[in-house]
Design an enzyme around this catalytic site. Structure first.
Site, PDB file in Angstrom:
ATOM      1  N   ASP A 197       5.672   9.368  15.081  1.00  6.76           N
ATOM      2  CA  ASP A 197       4.881   9.459  16.302  1.00  6.76           C
ATOM      3  C   ASP A 197       4.321  10.867  16.490  1.00  6.76           C
ATOM      4  O   ASP A 197       5.070  11.815  16.729  1.00  6.76           O
ATOM      5  CB  ASP A 197       5.781   9.065  17.476  1.00  6.76           C
ATOM      6  N   HIS A 202       5.641  15.550  22.203  1.00  9.17           N
ATOM      7  CA  HIS A 202       6.769  16.065  21.439  1.00  9.17           C
ATOM      8  C   HIS A 202       6.493  17.432  20.812  1.00  9.17           C
ATOM      9  O   HIS A 202       7.337  17.947  20.067  1.00  9.17           O
ATOM     10  CB  HIS A 202       7.142  15.067  20.344  1.00  9.17           C
ATOM     11  N   ILE A 217       9.855  16.906  24.498  1.00 13.86           N
ATOM     12  CA  ILE A 217      11.080  16.143  24.327  1.00 13.86           C
ATOM     13  C   ILE A 217      11.185  15.600  22.904  1.00 13.86           C
ATOM     14  O   ILE A 217      10.186  15.504  22.182  1.00 13.86           O
ATOM     15  CB  ILE A 217      11.173  14.969  25.328  1.00 13.86           C
ATOM     16  N   GLY A 220      12.707   9.384  20.884  1.00 15.36           N
ATOM     17  CA  GLY A 220      13.891   8.550  21.031  1.00 15.36           C
ATOM     18  C   GLY A 220      14.423   8.066  19.696  1.00 15.36           C
ATOM     19  O   GLY A 220      15.641   8.002  19.474  1.00 15.36           O
TER      20      GLY A 220
END
Length: 295
Positions: A197, A202, A217, A220
């Protein structure tokens, strides 16, 4: 245009052929933190071509159909999407390099209510070129802004909504049987995004702040890969080929540079687990279920 059950449930995905190299395999492993100890032979096999093996959770980045929910025909408020759960069943080892055939389909479209959002579950299967079934994945996306689609307008007949699959189980209410902590590299998101991704959330601090985060962040699915590392180290003597199942619910984001503490319990032939950010004391993964083959 609101979410349409029939449109989403019958969304047409093209079969995808995904060819990857040994470098791709090593990059994925580096992205989830393997290879930090250059003397650890069990980790070196995932990042060095001498005896290269694909770490099994690399399945989640193979044959990905793309961000199809952003298509206006889907009628989904894609800005408010959240990755809710990830499930993975491994049927055979993923080769260290090669070509896989990926087939995707929507299995569930679930209306939680007008103020509660909707769930869309996409299943993806991976086969090698000879037809061997390698993996089955199920990704649950929480569409926070799309609940209520099955109710229709006042006086209309209620629309369709699927029955949810069985929920992932809560972890046992007792002290964990095993615990393990892993450090998240400050560069983890920048490395992992090269395998999957590329969302600037990110990488770009300004984008992250606009999205409500203090800094970029972690993906996940990078946290998910680290959970696999913890399970393999604690329950499989570092041999990832013994991992056959890994399911989890995403509870909160992780920031690069943090420490993840994994609590693990044995329940019959399953391993239950959670992950927690040590620095913030926040549970980031919950209701985890894994299975490891016996020797």
């Amino acid at each position: 245009m609101p979410l349409s059950y029939d449109t989403i449930k019958h969304w047409q995905f093209d079969d995808l052929r995904h060819t990857y190299t040994q470098k791709d395999t090593m990059l994925y492993a580096l992205g989830i933190g393997l290879g930090e100890d250059p003397l650890a032979a069990q980790q070196l096999r995932y990042v060095y071509e001498g005896d290269l093996h694909a770490f099994p959770t690399m399945s989640v980045v193979l044959g990905y159909p793309g961000f199809w929910m952003r298509d206006p025909r889907a009628g989904i408020d894609w800005v408010r999407l959240v990755h809710g759960e990830q499930r993975l069943t491994l049927h055979a080892p993923v080769p260290a390099e090669g070509t896989v055939l990926a087939r995707s389909r929507i299995t569930h479209v679930i209306d939680k209510g007008a103020d509660k959002g909707a769930l869309v579950i996409a299943e993806r299967t991976l086969h090698d070129e000879a037809g061997k079934h390698l993996a089955t994945l199920a990704q649950t996306t929480f569409c926070r802004g799309d609940g209520g689609f099955s109710k229709g307008k006042e006086g209309d007949k209620a629309g369709k909504s699927d029955t949810p699959p069985p929920a992932l189980p809560a972890v046992p209410d007792r002290a964990p049987d095993r615990q393990l902590s892993l450090h998240v590299s400050p560069r983890a998101a920048l490395i992992y995004r090269l395998s999957a991704d590329m969302n600037p959330l990110h990488a770009d601090p300004e984008v992250a702040r606009k999205a409500g985060f203090e800094r970029p962040i972690l993906h996940g699915l990078c946290t998910y890969g680290m959970a696999a590392r913890a399970i393999v180290e604690a329950w499989a003597d570092g041999d990832a080929s013994r991992l056959t199942q890994l399911d989890v619910r995403f509870s909160a984001p992780v920031y690069p540079g943090e420490t993840l503490a994994f609590d693990m319990w044995q329940e019959g032939d399953q391993i239950r687990y959670t992950a927690r950010s040590v620095e913030r004391n926040v549970v980031t993964l919950n209701c985890g279920v894994a299975q490891v083959k016996k020797r």
